[in-house]
Design a protein around this motif. Sequence first.
Motif, PDB file in Angstrom:
ATOM      1  N   ILE A 199      -4.745 -12.938  -4.346  1.00  0.00           N
ATOM      2  CA  ILE A 199      -3.581 -12.124  -3.981  1.00  0.00           C
ATOM      3  C   ILE A 199      -3.556 -10.827  -4.794  1.00  0.00           C
ATOM      4  O   ILE A 199      -3.377  -9.730  -4.251  1.00  0.00           O
ATOM      5  CB  ILE A 199      -2.278 -12.917  -4.188  1.00  0.00           C
ATOM      6  CG1 ILE A 199      -2.172 -14.042  -3.166  1.00  0.00           C
ATOM      7  CG2 ILE A 199      -1.059 -11.997  -4.089  1.00  0.00           C
ATOM      8  CD1 ILE A 199      -1.039 -15.020  -3.437  1.00  0.00           C
ATOM      9  N   LEU A 200      -3.735 -10.946  -6.109  1.00  0.00           N
ATOM     10  CA  LEU A 200      -3.673  -9.774  -6.973  1.00  0.00           C
ATOM     11  C   LEU A 200      -4.820  -8.803  -6.702  1.00  0.00           C
ATOM     12  O   LEU A 200      -4.625  -7.571  -6.705  1.00  0.00           O
ATOM     13  CB  LEU A 200      -3.693 -10.203  -8.441  1.00  0.00           C
ATOM     14  CG  LEU A 200      -2.472 -10.979  -8.947  1.00  0.00           C
ATOM     15  CD1 LEU A 200      -2.655 -11.379 -10.408  1.00  0.00           C
ATOM     16  CD2 LEU A 200      -1.205 -10.157  -8.775  1.00  0.00           C
ATOM     17  N   CYS A 201      -6.019  -9.339  -6.468  1.00  0.00           N
ATOM     18  CA  CYS A 201      -7.184  -8.482  -6.250  1.00  0.00           C
ATOM     19  C   CYS A 201      -7.014  -7.631  -4.994  1.00  0.00           C
ATOM     20  O   CYS A 201      -7.260  -6.419  -5.010  1.00  0.00           O
ATOM     21  CB  CYS A 201      -8.452  -9.329  -6.161  1.00  0.00           C
ATOM     22  SG  CYS A 201      -9.984  -8.358  -6.185  1.00  0.00           S
ATOM     23  N   THR A 202      -6.592  -8.261  -3.898  1.00  0.00           N
ATOM     24  CA  THR A 202      -6.408  -7.499  -2.670  1.00  0.00           C
ATOM     25  C   THR A 202      -5.206  -6.549  -2.771  1.00  0.00           C
ATOM     26  O   THR A 202      -5.245  -5.434  -2.255  1.00  0.00           O
ATOM     27  CB  THR A 202      -6.218  -8.439  -1.463  1.00  0.00           C
ATOM     28  OG1 THR A 202      -5.196  -9.398  -1.768  1.00  0.00           O
ATOM     29  CG2 THR A 202      -7.503  -9.162  -1.133  1.00  0.00           C
ATOM     30  N   THR A 203      -4.153  -6.968  -3.475  1.00  0.00           N
ATOM     31  CA  THR A 203      -2.973  -6.114  -3.638  1.00  0.00           C
ATOM     32  C   THR A 203      -3.299  -4.890  -4.489  1.00  0.00           C
ATOM     33  O   THR A 203      -2.647  -3.844  -4.355  1.00  0.00           O
ATOM     34  CB  THR A 203      -1.818  -6.918  -4.263  1.00  0.00           C
ATOM     35  OG1 THR A 203      -1.514  -8.036  -3.418  1.00  0.00           O
ATOM     36  CG2 THR A 203      -0.566  -6.075  -4.433  1.00  0.00           C
ATOM     37  N   THR A 204      -4.281  -4.991  -5.334  1.00  0.00           N
ATOM     38  CA  THR A 204      -4.699  -3.849  -6.155  1.00  0.00           C
ATOM     39  C   THR A 204      -5.250  -2.711  -5.310  1.00  0.00           C
ATOM     40  O   THR A 204      -5.092  -1.540  -5.656  1.00  0.00           O
ATOM     41  CB  THR A 204      -5.766  -4.298  -7.179  1.00  0.00           C
ATOM     42  OG1 THR A 204      -5.200  -5.290  -8.039  1.00  0.00           O
ATOM     43  CG2 THR A 204      -6.262  -3.138  -8.025  1.00  0.00           C
ATOM     44  N   ILE A 205      -5.892  -3.043  -4.189  1.00  0.00           N
ATOM     45  CA  ILE A 205      -6.580  -1.993  -3.422  1.00  0.00           C
ATOM     46  C   ILE A 205      -6.046  -1.791  -2.002  1.00  0.00           C
ATOM     47  O   ILE A 205      -6.044  -0.665  -1.503  1.00  0.00           O
ATOM     48  CB  ILE A 205      -8.102  -2.262  -3.361  1.00  0.00           C
ATOM     49  CG1 ILE A 205      -8.394  -3.596  -2.671  1.00  0.00           C
ATOM     50  CG2 ILE A 205      -8.707  -2.230  -4.753  1.00  0.00           C
ATOM     51  CD1 ILE A 205      -9.869  -3.825  -2.393  1.00  0.00           C
ATOM     52  N   VAL A 206      -5.602  -2.870  -1.333  1.00  0.00           N
ATOM     53  CA  VAL A 206      -5.313  -2.751   0.095  1.00  0.00           C
ATOM     54  C   VAL A 206      -4.079  -1.891   0.410  1.00  0.00           C
ATOM     55  O   VAL A 206      -4.140  -1.076   1.339  1.00  0.00           O
ATOM     56  CB  VAL A 206      -5.183  -4.150   0.745  1.00  0.00           C
ATOM     57  CG1 VAL A 206      -4.745  -4.029   2.211  1.00  0.00           C
ATOM     58  CG2 VAL A 206      -6.512  -4.882   0.675  1.00  0.00           C
ATOM     59  N   PRO A 207      -2.940  -2.010  -0.301  1.00  0.00           N
ATOM     60  CA  PRO A 207      -1.804  -1.152   0.044  1.00  0.00           C
ATOM     61  C   PRO A 207      -2.135   0.342   0.027  1.00  0.00           C
ATOM     62  O   PRO A 207      -1.698   1.088   0.913  1.00  0.00           O
ATOM     63  CB  PRO A 207      -0.766  -1.511  -1.033  1.00  0.00           C
ATOM     64  CG  PRO A 207      -1.079  -2.932  -1.378  1.00  0.00           C
ATOM     65  CD  PRO A 207      -2.574  -3.018  -1.325  1.00  0.00           C
ATOM     66  N   LYS A 208      -2.918   0.769  -0.947  1.00  0.00           N
ATOM     67  CA  LYS A 208      -3.319   2.178  -0.988  1.00  0.00           C
ATOM     68  C   LYS A 208      -4.223   2.512   0.195  1.00  0.00           C
ATOM     69  O   LYS A 208      -4.117   3.597   0.787  1.00  0.00           O
ATOM     70  CB  LYS A 208      -4.043   2.471  -2.310  1.00  0.00           C
ATOM     71  CG  LYS A 208      -4.567   3.902  -2.430  1.00  0.00           C
ATOM     72  CD  LYS A 208      -3.452   4.931  -2.306  1.00  0.00           C
ATOM     73  CE  LYS A 208      -3.997   6.345  -2.374  1.00  0.00           C
ATOM     74  NZ  LYS A 208      -2.937   7.354  -2.136  1.00  0.00           N
ATOM     75  N   MET A 209      -5.104   1.585   0.566  1.00  0.00           N
ATOM     76  CA  MET A 209      -5.960   1.800   1.725  1.00  0.00           C
ATOM     77  C   MET A 209      -5.123   1.936   2.997  1.00  0.00           C
ATOM     78  O   MET A 209      -5.395   2.798   3.846  1.00  0.00           O
ATOM     79  CB  MET A 209      -6.959   0.647   1.863  1.00  0.00           C
ATOM     80  CG  MET A 209      -8.036   0.621   0.796  1.00  0.00           C
ATOM     81  SD  MET A 209      -9.010  -0.912   0.824  1.00  0.00           S
ATOM     82  CE  MET A 209      -9.657  -0.896   2.487  1.00  0.00           C
ATOM     83  N   LEU A 210      -4.104   1.093   3.139  1.00  0.00           N
ATOM     84  CA  LEU A 210      -3.247   1.151   4.317  1.00  0.00           C
ATOM     85  C   LEU A 210      -2.520   2.494   4.393  1.00  0.00           C
ATOM     86  O   LEU A 210      -2.399   3.092   5.473  1.00  0.00           O
ATOM     87  CB  LEU A 210      -2.244   0.002   4.296  1.00  0.00           C
ATOM     88  CG  LEU A 210      -2.831  -1.410   4.403  1.00  0.00           C
ATOM     89  CD1 LEU A 210      -1.723  -2.463   4.301  1.00  0.00           C
ATOM     90  CD2 LEU A 210      -3.618  -1.589   5.692  1.00  0.00           C
ATOM     91  N   ALA A 211      -2.033   2.975   3.249  1.00  0.00           N
ATOM     92  CA  ALA A 211      -1.359   4.283   3.218  1.00  0.00           C
ATOM     93  C   ALA A 211      -2.342   5.402   3.574  1.00  0.00           C
ATOM     94  O   ALA A 211      -1.977   6.365   4.267  1.00  0.00           O
ATOM     95  CB  ALA A 211      -0.761   4.523   1.833  1.00  0.00           C
ATOM     96  N   MET A 212      -3.575   5.253   3.136  1.00  0.00           N
ATOM     97  CA  MET A 212      -4.596   6.267   3.427  1.00  0.00           C
ATOM     98  C   MET A 212      -4.896   6.313   4.926  1.00  0.00           C
ATOM     99  O   MET A 212      -4.990   7.381   5.515  1.00  0.00           O
ATOM    100  CB  MET A 212      -5.870   5.948   2.635  1.00  0.00           C
ATOM    101  CG  MET A 212      -7.017   6.907   2.884  1.00  0.00           C
ATOM    102  SD  MET A 212      -8.429   6.561   1.805  1.00  0.00           S
ATOM    103  CE  MET A 212      -8.913   4.934   2.396  1.00  0.00           C
TER     104      MET A 212
END
Length: 315
Positions: free
Chosen positions: A72-85
């Motif tokens: 959960i933490l690993c994906t949350t570190t990168i995916v929200p920013k990717m979604l915004a991008m």
Amino acid sequence: MEDHNQSSAAKDFILVGFPSLQNLQTALFLVFLLSYLVVLSGNLMILCAVVLDQKLHKPMYFLLSNLSVIDILCTTTIVPKMLAMFLFNAKAISFHGCFIQMYFFHSLAGSECFLLVTMAYDRYVAICIPLHYTTKMTNMVNIYLAASVWIIALLLPLPAVIQTSQLRFCSPYKVMHCFCEHLSVVQAACSDTTSQASMGSSLAMVVSTFPLLLVSLSYLNIIRAILKISSKEGRQKAFSTCTSHLIVVITYYTSIGVSYISYKADMAIDFHVMGNVIYAILTPMVNPMIYTLRNKEMKDAIAKLLHIERKQEAR
């Protein structure tokens, strides 16, 4: 070119993402949003089941719950920013934000490698020396093992991240990736990066190869122990207790292999980025499926959590 040798914090990095897929940003957003929701729902379900079901208060499930937290933490570190991008074209990330993301991503990815070793040890004790399982895998031992995994993983990336943050970066500060992965940020520097690249490669080898060696040794002993069991049913039952973990290990290291090949092969930047994204998202997404589909205790706990009545299996 403007040297980035003074106020690094005043500059933003630009995440390029997938250069050849700039016209598919909405599709990428939907794919990664769906993947992220699968990761969150699957791993949160496992966490809730382990916490709420007394039958799952065992070493194997305690370690599994740690794996779910890491995913959960690993994906949350990168995916929200990717979604915004992808959705809002929000490609800028601050200097400090980039290195914070890099540190936590590599720490959490490393913790998964070491946790898989700990889970392999748990299965080794359960199958090879079952009479000593309750004395060797006590609650305190499990806490120490899990704490060691987290501490080692949090400390290992620090030298590489700190050294990389001291590099000079040149305008336009582009990072050829969807997130601040170490090598991609190093390649954005305009100073000599030989030592940083070497350190990053060395740490990656330690974090991936050494745990893989330990897991392989554990399973060699496990297979030898299983082959010594006289009855076919006994062998099947013993092997079924570690099948899920073995599939997770194979999936994880296959994704690492894809990422490594994408680095070394002379491919377009999109393949390199996708290799890293597969490594970062694939295993957190499939781990809950593997453990829930192949584990009767976990299936029962999930069914109970979701208020679904499971029919008793035919004897």
